[in-house]
Motif scaffolding. Structure first.
Motif, PDB file in Angstrom:
ATOM      1  N   ILE A 401      37.790  40.438  37.340  1.00 46.82           N
ATOM      2  CA  ILE A 401      38.734  40.430  36.184  1.00 46.82           C
ATOM      3  C   ILE A 401      39.448  41.815  35.971  1.00 46.82           C
ATOM      4  O   ILE A 401      38.793  42.840  35.716  1.00 46.82           O
ATOM      5  CB  ILE A 401      37.949  40.000  34.858  1.00 46.82           C
ATOM      6  CG1 ILE A 401      37.210  38.849  35.197  1.00 46.82           C
ATOM      7  CG2 ILE A 401      38.884  40.134  33.659  1.00 46.82           C
ATOM      8  CD1 ILE A 401      36.316  38.351  33.895  1.00 46.82           C
ATOM      9  N   PRO A 402      40.698  41.769  36.254  1.00 45.78           N
ATOM     10  CA  PRO A 402      41.270  43.298  36.184  1.00 45.78           C
ATOM     11  C   PRO A 402      41.786  43.414  34.938  1.00 45.78           C
ATOM     12  O   PRO A 402      41.871  42.837  33.944  1.00 45.78           O
ATOM     13  CB  PRO A 402      42.788  43.100  37.193  1.00 45.78           C
ATOM     14  CG  PRO A 402      42.810  41.496  36.973  1.00 45.78           C
ATOM     15  CD  PRO A 402      41.609  40.818  36.786  1.00 45.78           C
ATOM     16  N   ASP A 403      41.949  45.076  34.562  1.00 40.18           N
ATOM     17  CA  ASP A 403      42.540  45.462  33.281  1.00 40.18           C
ATOM     18  C   ASP A 403      44.023  45.391  33.343  1.00 40.18           C
ATOM     19  O   ASP A 403      44.569  45.551  32.066  1.00 40.18           O
ATOM     20  CB  ASP A 403      41.772  46.802  32.981  1.00 40.18           C
ATOM     21  CG  ASP A 403      42.035  47.749  34.027  1.00 40.18           C
ATOM     22  OD1 ASP A 403      42.691  47.512  34.983  1.00 40.18           O
ATOM     23  OD2 ASP A 403      41.989  49.104  33.259  1.00 40.18           O
ATOM     24  N   LYS A 404      44.664  45.671  34.634  1.00 40.01           N
ATOM     25  CA  LYS A 404      46.370  45.433  34.777  1.00 40.01           C
ATOM     26  C   LYS A 404      46.541  44.640  35.626  1.00 40.01           C
ATOM     27  O   LYS A 404      46.263  44.912  36.908  1.00 40.01           O
ATOM     28  CB  LYS A 404      46.483  47.281  34.976  1.00 40.01           C
ATOM     29  CG  LYS A 404      46.177  48.116  33.820  1.00 40.01           C
ATOM     30  CD  LYS A 404      46.383  49.569  34.652  1.00 40.01           C
ATOM     31  CE  LYS A 404      46.106  50.625  33.396  1.00 40.01           C
ATOM     32  NZ  LYS A 404      44.532  51.134  33.506  1.00 40.01           N
ATOM     33  N   LYS A 405      47.124  43.741  35.207  1.00 46.37           N
ATOM     34  CA  LYS A 405      47.781  42.825  36.065  1.00 46.37           C
ATOM     35  C   LYS A 405      48.736  43.255  37.181  1.00 46.37           C
ATOM     36  O   LYS A 405      48.470  42.911  38.336  1.00 46.37           O
ATOM     37  CB  LYS A 405      48.421  41.901  35.414  1.00 46.37           C
ATOM     38  CG  LYS A 405      49.207  40.634  36.299  1.00 46.37           C
ATOM     39  CD  LYS A 405      48.055  39.477  36.676  1.00 46.37           C
ATOM     40  CE  LYS A 405      48.461  38.531  37.183  1.00 46.37           C
ATOM     41  NZ  LYS A 405      47.495  37.477  37.644  1.00 46.37           N
ATOM     42  N   TYR A 406      49.562  44.290  37.018  1.00 47.11           N
ATOM     43  CA  TYR A 406      50.379  44.849  37.998  1.00 47.11           C
ATOM     44  C   TYR A 406      49.568  45.438  39.112  1.00 47.11           C
ATOM     45  O   TYR A 406      49.852  45.379  40.373  1.00 47.11           O
ATOM     46  CB  TYR A 406      51.409  45.660  37.436  1.00 47.11           C
ATOM     47  CG  TYR A 406      50.856  46.926  36.687  1.00 47.11           C
ATOM     48  CD1 TYR A 406      50.569  48.151  37.528  1.00 47.11           C
ATOM     49  CD2 TYR A 406      50.495  47.123  35.494  1.00 47.11           C
ATOM     50  CE1 TYR A 406      50.246  49.567  37.062  1.00 47.11           C
ATOM     51  CE2 TYR A 406      50.169  48.271  34.846  1.00 47.11           C
ATOM     52  CZ  TYR A 406      50.013  49.318  35.783  1.00 47.11           C
ATOM     53  OH  TYR A 406      49.529  50.519  35.202  1.00 47.11           O
TER      54      TYR A 406
END
Length: 516
Positions: A401-406
Motif C-alpha cells: 500500500i503506497p503513500d504516493k501513487k506517482y
C-alpha cells in the motif's frame, strides 16, 4: 460551524498563501516568456546559440546524467523558456551560502571527529575493502569509524518509541532532536511532556524540525510556542512564498542525542502513524537503531553542524562531548565497527548512494533491502542487476500500500528489468514499508533515513549508520525474514498484467524522476 472555521483556515492560511504566491511567480515567468516570444524573430538566433552553450555546460557538469537529461529536454524543446528557467535555477545563491556555512561548521567540529588510528588499523587488517569505504566516508563526509559502541535495532516504531522515552527521562545534561516530520498526537505530545519536565530540571533541550511541517502539520509560529516552554526550537529552512530552488533541499534526517551518551536514528518521525497509533496505508513498517558509546559523538556533531547554519553566536562544541567520567554498563555488547554518517545535497558528494553501491558491488552471497521507494538512476539499476546476474541473492521489500501513487508507478516501471535480471521484489501485504535498511553477507548493514530515490540520494540532508561485524546484524536479518514472510513476491506475470496506462505513466514519469 467547525467545518466553516476549518475551511476559512485553509483559505486564509499560510499554506494557501504560499501556494498562491508560487503560482503567481510561475505565471509571471510564463508571461515574461510570452511577451518575449512576440519578438522572438529578432533574437531567436541569439537564444538558440545561448541554449547550445547551456547544453554544453550541462553536459560537462559533474552531475548525475539523469539530472542532465531532465534539463536538456526542455531546453532543446523550448529553447527560450527552458534556457531562462535553467539560468534562474542555476543562479540561486541561497543554497551556495548555506553550503558555505555548513562547511565552516564542519571545519569547526573536525577536531572532535578525528579518526582513531588504532581502530582504522584494526579494520584494515580485517577487511581492506571496508577500511577503504571508511576512509571515503571520513574524507568525503567527515565522520570516522568507531569501535566501543553498542547498537540496538528496532523492527518497529513502537519499540523505538518506548526506548526513546526511557532515554529522554534519564537525560541529565542535554537533549538534541532533529526530525523531518512532527505532528501533534500521542507520540509527540508524550515526548513534549517529557521535554517540558526536563527543561524545568535544568536539562538543555534543542529541537529542530523541517520547515515543510509549517505547510499542513504545525503553525508557522510553533517554534515560539516551544521557546515559551524553555525549549530552544527552530525550523530548518522554513517554507517561504518565493520561487527558489534551495527550498527543495529538505532536512530529512531523524536524530535524537541524549547527553552525548545515546543516539537514535532511522525512518521513524514524530507522528502517530510511525508507531501505528494512527492507521495510514495499512500497517506501518518502520525501523530504527540506538547507539551507545563512542560513535554517538558523530551524531552530536552532526546535529550541531546543522543547528548552527542559522546561528551567529560561536558554539562551544566540546561542551557536548560524553562526560569523561561516565562508564557504560559492562553488559553492553560493544562489538564490531560503527560508522554514523551524514549526507548533504550541497557538496556534490553522494555519500548515501556510494555506500549503498559499495554494499551491492561487494556482496558475495546476498543483499537484502527494505525501502519505501524505488526511483532509480542508471548506476543503481546496473549495480542491482549485475549483482543478481553474478549469483548474488538480491531481495527488495517494497510497500503493498503506497503513500504516493506517482512514486509507486515509477517503482513499477523498474520491476520488469530488475526481475528479468534475477532481482527478487516483494511487496509487504499488511501495508506500508517506510524502513530504509540494507544488509549483506551477515557482516554489514545500514540503517538510517536514506530512501532509494533521487530526493534522498541527491536533494535531501540525510543520515545513517553503517555497521560491520556487529552482532546486531543478526537482529536486522531476523527482522528482514519476518517481514519477507508477510510479503508477496512479484513475478513477470504480475508485471505483464499491470494496466497499460499505469506502465505508460510510470515510464513517462522517469523523465521527471530526478525531481521526485
Amino acid at each position: 460551524m467547525k467545518q466553516i472555521r476549518r475551511m476559512l483556515r485553509i483559505i486564509f492560511g499560510r499554506t494557501t498563501f504560499a501556494a498562491v504566491s508560487l503560482m503567481v511567480q510561475v505565471a509571471i515567468l510564463f508571461a515574461s516568456y510570452r511577451f518575449l516570444s512576440r519578438y522572438l524573430a529578432y533574437f531567436y538566433g541569439g537564444f538558440a546559440l545561448l541554449s547550445a552553450f547551456v547544453i554544453i555546460y550541462i553536459l560537462n557538469k559533474e552531475e548525475n546524467p539523469s539530472f542532465k537529461l531532465t534539463w536538456m529536454v526542455p531546453i532543446a524543446a523550448v529553447p527560450v523558456f527552458g534556457t531562462l528557467f535553467y539560468l534562474f535555477v542555476e543562479l540561486q545563491i541561497v543554497g551556495k551560502l548555506m553550503n558555505k556555512r555548513l562547511r565552516v561548521n564542519m571545519e569547526q567540529t573536525e577536531s572532535y571527529l578525528t579518526q582513531n588510528t588504532k581502530v582504522m588499523e584494526e579494520l584494515s587488517r580485517i577487511s581492506r575493502r571496508n577500511a577503504n569505504l571508511a576512509r571515503y566516508i571520513k574524507n568525503s563526509g567527515h565522520y570516522p569509524v568507531y569501535k566501543n559502541t553498542n547498537a540496538q535495532y528496532f523492527p518497529l516504531g513502537e519499540a523505538m518509541f518506548e526506548e526513546m522515552k526511557k532515554e529522554l527521562e534519564g537525560a541529565k545534561r542535554f537533549i538534541f532532536m532533529e526530525f523531518f516530520i512532527v505532528e501533534r498526537g500521542e507520540m509527540w505530545d508524550t515526548i513534549l511532556d517529557i521535554l517540558e519536565r526536563k527543561v524545568k530540571e535544568g536539562v538543555e533541550v534543542r529541537f529542530m524540525y523541517d520547515g515543510m511541517c509549517s505547510l499542513v502539520l504545525l503553525p508557522f509560529s510553533y517554534p515560539k510556542e516551544l521557546q515559551a516552554k524553555g525549549i530552544k526550537a527552530k525550523m530548518f529552512s522554513p517554507i517561504k512564498p518565493a520561487f527558489t530552488t534551495y527550498q527543495n533541499n529538505r532536512d530529512h534526517r531523524k536524530i535524537l542525542v541524549v547527553d552525548g551518551l545515546t543516539a537514535f536514528t532511522g525512518g521513524i518521525n514524530l507522528a502517530d502513524e510511525y508507531i501505528n497509533r494512527r492507521v495510514r496505508f495499512g500497517h506501518w513498517k518502520d525501523t530504527g537503531i540506538m547507539l551507545k558509546g563512542d560513535a554517538v559523538t558523530s551524531f552530536t556533531m552532526m546535529f550541531l553542524q546543522m543547528w548552527n547554519i542559522s546561528e551567529k553566536e560561536p558554539e562551544d562544541y566540546g561542551k557536548y562531548l560524553k562526560d569523561p567520567e561516565y562508564f557504560y554498563p559492562l553488559e553492553l555488547n560493544m562489538d564490531g565497527f560503527v560508522i554514523p554518517y551524514g549526507d548533504s545535497p550541497l557538496d556534490q558528494e553522494t555519500v548515501g548512494e556510494q555506500v549503498y553501491l559499495d554494499i551491492i558491488n561487494s556482496a558475495r552471497h546476498y543483499v537484502h533491502i527494505m525501502t519505501p521507494y524505488l526511483i532509480l538512476d542508471y548506476e543503481m539499476v546496473q549495480a542491482l542487476t549485475f549483482a543478481a546476474k553474478r549469483g548474488v541473492e538480491v531481495i527488495i521489500i517494497m510497500p503493498r500500500i503506497p503513500d504516493k501513487k506517482y512514486a509507486f508507478l515509477l517503482a513499477k516501471s523498474h520491476y520488469g528489468e530488475l526481475i528479468r535480471a534475477g532481482v527478487q521484489i516483494y511487496e509487504y501485504i499488511p501495508g506500508f514499508v517506510h524502513a530504509k535498511v540494507y544488509a549483506s553477507d551477515d557482516t554489514k548493514a545500514v540503517v538510517g533515513t536514506i530512501n532509494m530515490d533521487f530526493r534522498s540520494l541527491y536533494l535531501h540532508f540525510e543520515c545513517a549508520v553503517y555497521l560491520y561485524r556487529n552482532e546486531v546484524i543478526r537482529d536486522i536479518q531476523r527482522d528482514f525474514h519476518n517481514t519477507l514472510a508477510q510479503s508477496r513476491r512479484i513475478t513477470m506475470e504480475d508485471c505483464r498484467n499491470y494496466p497499460w496506462y499505469e506502465m505508460l505513466a510510470g515510464r513517462a514519469l522517469r523523465l521527471f524522476a530526478p525531481l521526485m
